[in-house]
Design a protein around this motif. Sequence first.
Motif, PDB file in Angstrom:
ATOM      1  N   TRP A  49       3.488   8.232   0.780  1.00 50.19           N
ATOM      2  CA  TRP A  49       4.072   8.195   2.154  1.00 50.19           C
ATOM      3  C   TRP A  49       5.029   7.113   2.120  1.00 50.19           C
ATOM      4  N   HIS A 100      -1.308  11.443   1.101  1.00 47.32           N
ATOM      5  CA  HIS A 100      -2.017  12.335   2.573  1.00 47.32           C
ATOM      6  C   HIS A 100      -1.405  13.826   2.385  1.00 47.32           C
ATOM      7  N   TRP A 188      -9.393   7.290   6.369  1.00 52.82           N
ATOM      8  CA  TRP A 188      -8.702   6.026   7.113  1.00 52.82           C
ATOM      9  C   TRP A 188      -8.741   6.795   8.501  1.00 52.82           C
ATOM     10  N   GLU A 232     -11.390   3.228   4.697  1.00 56.44           N
ATOM     11  CA  GLU A 232     -10.649   1.995   4.839  1.00 56.44           C
ATOM     12  C   GLU A 232     -10.654   1.343   5.838  1.00 56.44           C
ATOM     13  N   LYS A 234      -9.956  -0.723   9.313  1.00 57.20           N
ATOM     14  CA  LYS A 234      -8.749  -1.475  10.123  1.00 57.20           C
ATOM     15  C   LYS A 234      -9.351  -1.837  11.220  1.00 57.20           C
ATOM     16  N   GLU A 268      -7.621  -3.040   2.334  1.00 58.11           N
ATOM     17  CA  GLU A 268      -6.356  -3.095   2.513  1.00 58.11           C
ATOM     18  C   GLU A 268      -6.261  -4.796   2.902  1.00 58.11           C
ATOM     19  N   HIS A 271      -4.940  -5.103   6.586  1.00 61.26           N
ATOM     20  CA  HIS A 271      -6.046  -4.601   7.572  1.00 61.26           C
ATOM     21  C   HIS A 271      -7.196  -5.870   7.753  1.00 61.26           C
ATOM     22  N   ASP A 296      -6.042  -1.226  -0.884  1.00 60.51           N
ATOM     23  CA  ASP A 296      -4.506  -0.883  -0.779  1.00 60.51           C
ATOM     24  C   ASP A 296      -3.851  -2.024  -0.831  1.00 60.51           C
ATOM     25  N   ASP A 307       0.817  -4.341  11.451  1.00 61.04           N
ATOM     26  CA  ASP A 307       0.593  -3.657  10.223  1.00 61.04           C
ATOM     27  C   ASP A 307       1.876  -3.736   9.363  1.00 61.04           C
ATOM     28  N   ASP A 339       0.121   0.325  -0.518  1.00 61.80           N
ATOM     29  CA  ASP A 339       0.075   0.844   0.603  1.00 61.80           C
ATOM     30  C   ASP A 339       1.181   0.069   1.314  1.00 61.80           C
TER      31      ASP A 339
HETATM   32  C1  XUL Z   1      -2.423   2.713   7.559  1.00 65.71           C
HETATM   33  C2  XUL Z   1      -2.854   2.904   6.173  1.00 65.71           C
HETATM   34  C3  XUL Z   1      -3.201   4.512   5.845  1.00 65.71           C
HETATM   35  C4  XUL Z   1      -4.233   4.661   4.883  1.00 65.71           C
HETATM   36  C5  XUL Z   1      -4.386   6.217   4.719  1.00 65.71           C
HETATM   37  O1  XUL Z   1      -2.627   1.578   8.032  1.00 65.71           O
HETATM   38  O2  XUL Z   1      -3.285   2.014   5.581  1.00 65.71           O
HETATM   39  O3  XUL Z   1      -1.941   4.616   5.330  1.00 65.71           O
HETATM   40  O4  XUL Z   1      -4.138   3.839   3.672  1.00 65.71           O
HETATM   41  O5  XUL Z   1      -4.277   7.169   5.381  1.00 65.71           O
END
Ligand code: XUL
Length: 441
Positions: A49, A100, A188, A232, A234, A268, A271, A296, A307, A339
Amino acid sequence: MSEFFTGIGKIPFEGKNSTNPMAFKYYNPDQIVGGKTMREQLKFALSWWHTMGGDGTDMFGVGTTDKKWNETDVMAIAKAKVNAAFELMDKLSIDYFCFHDRDLVAEADTLAETNARLDEITDYIAEMMKNNPGKKVLWGTANCFGNPRYMHGAGTAPNADVFAFAAAQIKKAIELTVKLGGKGYVFWGGREGYETLLNTNMALEQDNMARLMRMAVDYARSIGFDGDFYIEPKPKEPTKHQYDFDTATVLGFLRKYGLDKDFKMNIEANHATLAQHTFQHELRVARDNGAFGSIDANQGDLLLGWDTDQFPTNVYETAMCMYEVLKAGGFTNGGLNFDSKARRGSFEMEDIFNSYIAGMDAFALGLLIAQKMIDDGRIDNFVAERYASWNEGIGADIISGKATMADLEQYALGKGDVIGSLQSGRQEKLEAILNNIMFSL
Ligand code: XUL
Ligand code: CO
């Protein structure tokens, strides 16, 4: 096949004295650290992404870089992304990628048509993987947050039709992950939370999320997925409150619904800091609960409350991260997924290389420091010594369950004040030891 990143060759390892910006200073894929190669210890992944699709768009402005890869037709763009991604992974010595569903190809007008596009693009990726052995999927996921249909959530939507659509999307994303040999599948919940409790049935939403996850696990296992599921955490963004707030909250959720045997964490860095934790804290909670899965890799800007997904360059953070990873026994199905995105102002193709080199070198350094911390032993020995009273006497009796409350009272009465048993926490000394280890590499 045409080259996208002309003028940039395969990035070599040149060592710490190199001043070549297009060379690794610390990431030496074949170097053995802690009994494995750096390549195996770090398991770097490219995020489809940010790297193949992210064009620098933010809340205040349109993109600053073109990620159509010289094409205009939807399938041609999707295929060019694949070609560019494989060129990047090859030049950067990255073995894995994460995606994704909607990163691979844009959504069409109907679900059936979208799925047909996904079949076509994953056939193309599978072919590329066959021609480039060693390139693997770290994990796949479904984007159940971008489309307006998910404005109120997906698995936690107030509307059952939306839930059904999300389930259909996740089913397909799991199939694609299995088709491409992925060993991880991520949940997520970007919109799985709320904006206000005035319009929210929180209990039903969370029950439904658990129902969806149970269905997803059962379906995936039925089609032969033998990898790991990850949540994940957050705390917020895009919703004001996200149900998967942090690792501790997620563990409570998983245990409540009997999903704790099926899910691990994808932690992450940014996060963690949004949840007011350190990255290391989240990793430690996961590790201590047998739920460490994948990472991540990125970093936030502590002066900003959102973020930012910056490429990680803070070596102190990467060192503490890799310390937790090594203590957890290293990655199994997980790895380090960047990420992360180059800043909006870093809009040239060269910046993609600069970003990955910076991130990979920061983690290679982190790994070297973490291994040195373990080999050095001063910090681990201090911690062991700090808890030594649990190894014998009354401490051992408490742990074995032998000591009763009455025994403890008896013991305390006999002891008098226990202040004399205390030792200093020596925080500053330990911080100095860490600096000493870091800067004597
Ligand atoms: C968003 C995020 C996403 C997830 C996957 O903050 O971290 O990219 O890693 O959906
Ligand atoms: Co992420």
